[in-house]
Design an enzyme around this catalytic site. Structure first.
Site, PDB file in Angstrom:
ATOM      1  N   GLU A 172       0.818  -1.220   0.000  1.00  0.00           N
ATOM      2  CA  GLU A 172       0.000   0.000   0.000  1.00  0.00           C
ATOM      3  C   GLU A 172       0.855   1.274   0.000  1.00  0.00           C
ATOM      4  OE1 GLU A 172      -2.798  -0.255   3.220  1.00  0.00           O
ATOM      5  OE2 GLU A 172      -3.483  -2.238   2.641  1.00  0.00           O
TER       6      GLU A 172
ATOM      7  N   GLU B 168      -5.238  -8.545   0.543  1.00  0.00           N
ATOM      8  CA  GLU B 168      -5.945  -8.343   1.814  1.00  0.00           C
ATOM      9  C   GLU B 168      -7.402  -8.054   1.479  1.00  0.00           C
ATOM     10  OE1 GLU B 168      -4.613  -5.188   4.366  1.00  0.00           O
ATOM     11  OE2 GLU B 168      -2.499  -5.713   4.129  1.00  0.00           O
TER      12      GLU B 168
END
Length: 481
Positions: free
Chosen positions: A309, A420
């Protein structure tokens, strides 16, 4: 983690119109009601039965008089109220934000009291427009046949080949371990699903405190237990760094952080030889290399997902973690430095390298600019969480759209994973249309409400998702021995 927004522009106005007054005394008994002048039907840029591309970002209703919105009446798309905005200059333009998905039927409904002519004692007639969107384009893939590390271990190759073989047919289940070096969350999932996650992911979050009383990453028993039971092992790294040089010199672990807002650690300096920041990252990579080396010696391949991220949000230009704060090139350089250090310096050949992309609809160019490149990545992933107020249908459509965007970014050369997720969609049912390599549900507080996790996955839903015939759980895995 954001929906693609399209603007639907209505050249219209709508507002409840009060009777006009010619004069007024204290009794207010001399109102003059104007003649009712009809508001002509608009010219609509989308006709009933049209099939639109999801790239269409504007639909217009053109009126012949200025109009205004009645704030008490909602204009809807599939019964969902739309945010309306009137053009201030012409008073004939209303902009509605909409979210279009592939292969979906839509009904735009403008109620009869939603639009009124300014200065007229009349509302426009109601408007209903039915249209659909085009089906998702056929997904073309031509995956790389081998890992980027030509010296990869045989077990790493076997895992990669297995993922290639199942891709588009079945999807692997997964669960994260959070900040604990254990399998507690995977165990909890299994206790309700009746199936054990095929993949378990661990995190080097507390690497600087390894060896203290509560955590020790030299203890690889959780990961080896997962591997020896037939499952896959993944590691990620919430990389804590010192807030300043004093914290580094004093080994003050309480002043280490990974969020941008909590540390001034400079990635540009970290990439410059001779700086204290450069010493930090090399020491840290070397420390983590030791744990990965233990796993290699134990014969365990690792699905390795560092620097996750990194961009935070391209849409809002908001990196969350320090490794994304210096711009995309700095993050790419750090990725390449880590690869060189782990593979060429430490001889770690048991790693399958996974890059976590940050996708926002309309920001695909920025996502591609941040990508290290196919020559430095084995698999790409997306971290996907349902937005507040997002329906199951809307979320599933956005998940599918993110797959298409990532697949296009890599030219169909790399498998794509849900690296995720919070709330789970029915990945097994959708695997043919969106061939995810795996999905990994994020750990959450499971003690407050044992009937569901912290993302709204009820135990019944967890069981349903994991029991789908197209989901591969640990019990279904082939032997890699």
């Amino acid at each position: 983690m954001k929906n693609k927004i399209y603007r639907l522009t209505l050249l219209a106005a709508a507002a409840a119109v009060l009777p006009m007054v010619s004069s007024c005394d204290d009794k207010h008994d001399d109102y003059v009601i104007p003649d009712s002048i009809p508001v002509a039907a608009p010219v609509v840029s989308v006709a009933n039965g049209d099939v639109l591309s999801i790239d269409v970002d504007e639909i217009t209703l053109t009126f012949d008089v200025p109009v205004a919105l009645n704030s008490l009446v909602s204009i809807t798309l599939n019964d969902n109220p739309l945010k309306a905005k009137v053009d201030a200059e012409t008073r004939k333009v209303v902009t509605l934000e909409v979210d279009l998905a592939y292969a979906t039927s839509y009904t735009l409904f403008v109620p009869g009291r939603a639009i009124a002519g300014i200065g007229h004692a009349a509302f426009a007639d109601e408007i209903t427009v039915n249209f659909t969107t085009k089906a998702r384009p056929v997904i073309d893939t031509n995956y790389d046949a081998s890992l980027i590390n030509t010296n990869a271990t045989e077990s790493a190759k076997a895992v990669y080949n297995m993922l290639l073989e199942q891709n588009g047919k079945k999807v692997l289940s997964g669960a994260s371990a959070g900040d604990g070096n254990n399998n507690k969350f995977a165990d909890w999932v299994s206790s309700h699903a009746g199936k054990y996650p095929a993949l378990a992911c661990y995190d080097f979050l507390h690497h600087k405190r390894s060896g203290e009383n509560w955590i020790d990453y030299t203890d690889i028993s959780a990961a080896t237990a997962q591997w020896n039971a037939g499952g896959l092992v993944s590691y990620m790294w919430h990389w804590n760094v010192p807030t300043d040089e004093d914290a580094y010199n004093n080994k003050d672990w309480n002043k280490y952080a990974f969020y941008c807002e909590d540390t001034n650690f400079d990635i540009a300096n970290a990439l410059t030889e001779g700086t204290w920041e450069n010493k930090v990252i090399l020491e840290d990579i070397d420390q983590v290399a030791g744990y990965l080396k233990q796993l290699q010696e134990a014969g365990v391949p690792v699905i390795w997902r560092p620097l996750h991220e990194a961009a935070g949000s391209h849409k809002y230009n908001n990196p969350w973690f320090w490794w994304g704060r210096g711009g995309v090139q700095a993050t790419i350089d750090l990725w390449k430095l880590m690869y060189d250090r782990l593979v060429n310096h430490h001889g770690l050949n048991n790693l399958i390298w996974v890059w976590t992309a940050q996708w926002d609809a309309g920001y695909e160019a920025q996502m591609a600019e941040a990508y290290p490149g196919n020559e430095f990545v084995d698999i790409v992933g997306i971290d996907s969480y349902r937005n507040d107020g997002e329906t199951d249908e809307q979320y599933a459509a956005r998940v599918a759209e993110s797959y298409a965007a990532l697949n296009e970014m890599v030219g169909g050369k790399k498998m794509v994973a849900v690296s995720e997720c919070g709330y789970m969609i029915d990945y097994g049912t959708t695997v043919a249309a969106t061939p995810w390599a795996w999905f990994m549900v994020w750990n959450s507080n499971i003690t407050d409400n044992p009937a569901e996790d912290g993302f709204g996955n009820s135990t019944a839903w967890i069981k349903s998702v994991f029991e789908n015939e197209n989901v591969i759980n640990r019990e279904d895995m082939p032997s890699f021995k």
